[in-house]
Scaffold this motif. Structure first.
Motif: not given
Length: 160
Positions: A72-75, A103-108, A113-117
Motif C-alpha cells: 500500500x501507498x504506492x502513490x 488505498x487512497x486512489x483505489x489503484x490495483x 482482490x479479483x486475483x485472490x478470488x
C-alpha cells in the motif's frame, strides 16, 4: 465481485496489524479461504510485521489457503522505503503474489482482490463441477470469511 459468472462475497477482517489482535486472528485464519496481507511501503517496520502475520497464517490457516499481499501507498513515491526488490524476495520466499496498490486512489485494489478470488475459485471449485455448483448454490463452509454465493437457475431475483 464476480469471477467467471460466480459471485463472491468477501468478508474482510482488518486487524490493522496490531499485536493485540494476534490471538483473535488465529480464529479467523482457521476458517479462511483467503488471506490478504497489507504492508505500508512508507514504513520499513511494516515489512517485518507482515512477515510475522504471514507466519501466523501459515500456522493457523488451512494448508491450501490462498494469499495475496497488498503493498500500500504506492502513490506516495517520495516517502517509499520498501523496494520492489524486497517485495520480490518476500513474494518468492513465501510464495505469495503481491500488488502495488493505493488505498487512497483505489489503484490495483480491485485487481488484487479479483486475483485472490480467481485463485480461491481454482482451489475450491474443481473443473467439471462448476455447472453442478451453479445449479444448487455453493458455500465453501459455514463461518468461513469468504463465501461463494451462486445464483440458482430456477429462481428469479429476490426469491420470486
Amino acid at each position: 465481485m464476480e469471477v467467471d459468472g460466480i459471485k463472491f462475497k468477501m468478508q474482510i477482517w482488518d486487524t490493522t496489524g496490531q499485536e493485540r489482535f494476534k490471538s483473535l486472528a488465529k480464529n479467523f485464519f482457521r476458517g479462511a479461504s483467503g488471506a490478504v496481507f497489507v504492508l505500508d511501503l512508507t514504513d520499513i517496520s511494516s515489512y517485518e510485521v507482515t512477515k510475522g502475520w504471514i507466519e501466523q497464517c501459515n500456522s493457523h490457516a488451512p494448508e491450501n489457503v490462498c494469499k495475496v499481499m497488498l503493498a500500500n501507498k504506492y502513490d506516495i513515491t517520495e516517502e517509499r522505503v520498501i523496494t520492489n526488490k524486497q517485495l520480490d524476495e518476500l513474494s518468492a520466499q513465501r510464495k505469495i503474489p503481491y500488488f502495488l496498490v493505493s488505498a487512497k486512489t483505489g489503484e490495483n485494489v480491485n485487481e488484487a482482490l479479483t486475483a485472490l478470488a480467481v485463485e480461491i475459485k481454482r482451489q475450491y471449485i474443481p473443473k467439471g463441477q462448476l455447472e453442478d455448483q451453479r445449479s444448487r448454490g455453493f458455500s465453501l463452509a459455514e463461518n468461513y470469511p469468504l463465501h461463494l454465493n451462486l445464483p440458482s437457475r430456477d429462481k428469479k431475483c429476490c426469491g420470486s
